[in-house]
Design an enzyme around this catalytic site. Structure first.
Site, PDB file in Angstrom:
ATOM      1  N   ASP A 395      -0.208  -1.264  -2.525  1.00  0.00           N
ATOM      2  CA  ASP A 395       0.164  -0.402  -1.398  1.00  0.00           C
ATOM      3  C   ASP A 395       1.559   0.185  -1.669  1.00  0.00           C
ATOM      4  OD1 ASP A 395      -0.519   0.428   1.460  1.00  0.00           O
ATOM      5  OD2 ASP A 395       1.518  -0.386   1.666  1.00  0.00           O
ATOM      6  N   GLU A 439      -2.584   5.253   1.207  1.00  0.00           N
ATOM      7  CA  GLU A 439      -1.669   4.953   0.108  1.00  0.00           C
ATOM      8  C   GLU A 439      -2.012   3.643  -0.569  1.00  0.00           C
ATOM      9  OE1 GLU A 439       0.203   3.314   3.876  1.00  0.00           O
ATOM     10  OE2 GLU A 439      -0.991   5.047   3.265  1.00  0.00           O
TER      11      GLU A 439
END
Length: 523
Positions: A395, A439
């Site tokens: 992430d 993301e």
């Protein structure tokens, strides 16, 4: 129903119709011709019998003429030749002349002399009753019909019934040897139509026949032929014989039906030949159809079926003939060319679509859909091989602040660079880098234990940090960083892929809790 059966069901009734028409034509038109020929042949042979009777009458009449036109007879009837009887009217004369009785009548039509031959004793007998019958019959004829018995042209001959026996007779005038008159009387000569005579005629004509005298003169009789089919082997032909319009006897002859037997044989042979020819034609037509039509059509059907089942449009039919089926094969091959071209284009498009459906449009790495598909397949493979499988959840730290500060365009560019860095970090074909969402990224590592996954995760941390992508609003570092969660397991019945993902996600959460820009591993 197959085409071959349909053709067979059409040809068999045609064969039956051919045989039926042939049989009908032979029996209706050909066989009657044989019957007609048989009847004509029977009538012709029958007429030979009648002709033989007429020849016998003529022969008797000529013999009688010789005796009537003779000076010695001329003198005898006038009582001037006493030696005439002894020299000429003996039993030998009857036997050699082949006649049975002889009557001399004088100018007054009285019986002057008569002789009757007995064939059993070979002698002349005196049969007054028979002589009286002859005289009575002649007188009855003279009284009812004007007979010119004394003209030099007198000429009566034919058949007559005396005492219900058919007799051949001749009447000639008694003249001089120069056939001059005046006539001094007439001679009546006769011969019985007895079994011996009939037997001789049968031998001569080779026609079996029999005679029956007419008993009832009150009836009307026809002189036409009557033909009767007694059975399949014998034909009966009969006709009444008339003498001066008077029915005398019925002649019946019997003929073997050789012609109709031959006709039946011919009809049967023709019918058999028709059946054989029909079967040969049917067989030849069937072979021709199988070779020219059914064979190529079957080949085309099998090829088309194989192409349909396998969807291999590179195959081609191989019927190279100059007829319609060959043209159909060529057109089918052209159609396959078009299908193959379109199939190739379609496969390319589908492959492209599949790639697009499995690829993230922004980062050009695998998307969540492909990750789900590949992860399930690799999980089953590792379970079969009893090998470990590892997963790294990644992430981007404080990515929302990055978008808010630099904008979404730069944010997208940041994600593209992160994806490339992750892809460059893996080396094996089986390893998979995918965008998991937003993301978040995920790295799937088949046949990799926890240590290997930690090593790769550390490499990712270092490469991302080395890019030095500015991130002024990050609470971790002035550049872009990532947090990594690692999980690893050997697949078996007690664990699952879902649990592995959950463990990796929990490890990622723990890494974020630990301050980000770090990694956390869970065994």
């Amino acid at each position: 129903m197959s085409l071959s059966k349909k053709i067979l069901y059409i040809l068999l009734p045609l064969l039956a119709a051919l045989v039926a028409v042939s049989f009908f034509a032979q029996w209706q038109y050909v066989f009657p011709v044989f019957k007609q020929l048989e009847r004509k042949d029977a009538i012709t042979n029958f007429e030979r019998v009648i002709a033989r009777f007429n020849e016998d009458i003529v022969d008797l009449d000529l013999h009688n003429k010789d005796w009537g036109a003779w000076d010695e007879t001329y003198a005898f009837i006038q009582g001037k030749n006493p030696d005439y009887i002894e020299g000429n009217l003996g039993a030998e004369s009857f036997r050699n002349g082949q006649f049975d009785f002889l009557f001399y009548f004088d100018e007054a039509k009285y019986l002057y002399w008569h002789g009757i031959y007995d064939s059993e004793s070979h002698s002349l007998v005196n049969d007054g009753s028979f002589a009286q019958l002859v005289v009575d019959r002649l007188q009855a004829k003279i009284s009812t019909v004007e007979l010119d018995l004394f003209s030099i042209d007198t000429h009566y001959m034919g058949f007559v019934l005396i005492d219900n026996k058919p007799i051949v007779y001749s009447i000639r005038p008694i003249l001089t040897s120069r056939e001059k008159g005046p006539s001094k009387g007439f001679i009546l000569r006769g011969r019985y139509i007895d079994p011996n005579l009939i037997s001789d005629f049968i031998k001569q004509t080779r026609v079996r026949f029999e005679i029956s005298p007419v008993e009832d003169w009150s009836k009307k009789y026809s002189d036409k032929f009557t033909i009767t089919e007694i059975d399949d082997e014998t034909l009966e032909v009969a006709r009444y014989v008339f003498s001066y319009d008077v029915p005398v006897m019925l002649v019946t002859s019997f003929f073997p039906r050789d012609i109709t037997q031959q006709g039946k044989l011919a009809v049967q042979s023709a019918l058999f030949a028709s059946i054989l020819l029909g079967f040969l034609l049917l067989f030849a037509l069937w072979i021709t159809l199988r070779k020219v039509v059914l064979g190529p059509v079957t080949h085309l059907t099998h090829k088309a079926t194989a192409i349909t089942n396998t969807k291999d449009y590179t195959k081609r039919t191989q019927v190279e003939t100059s007829d319609e089926i060959g043209e159909l094969s060529r057109q089918l091959n052209k159609m396959l060319d078009v299908i193959e071209s379109r199939e190739a284009s379609l496969e390319e498009v589908l492959h492209r679509l599949k790639e697009l459906s499995m690829t993230d449009s922004l980062t050009q790495i695998s998307n969540r859909l492909k990750f789900d598909s590949v992860s399930q397949m690799e999980w089953r493979r590792m379970q079969r091989e009893t090998q470990p499988i590892s997963m790294i959840m990644c992430d981007v730290d404080y990515f929302k602040q990055y978008n808010d500060h630099y904008g979404h365009v730069d944010g997208d560019e940041c994600l593209v660079k992160i994806a490339k860095t992750l892809s460059d970090s893996v080396a094996r074909p089986a390893d998979l880098v995918a965008r998991y969402g937003g993301e978040e990224f995920v790295i799937l590592l088949p046949s990799t234990d926890l240590d290997g996954a930690i090593h790769l995760a550390q490499t990712v941390l270092d490469k991302v940090a080395a890019m030095q992508l500015p991130h002024e609003n990050s609470d971790v570092a002035p550049h872009v960083t990532v947090s990594l969660g690692i999980a690893s397991v050997v697949p078996n019945e007690d664990n699952s892929l879902r649990q592995l993902i959950t463990d990796a996600d929990n490890a990622l959460y723990q890494a974020k809790q630990n301050g980000r820009n770090t990694l956390v591993a869970r065994p």
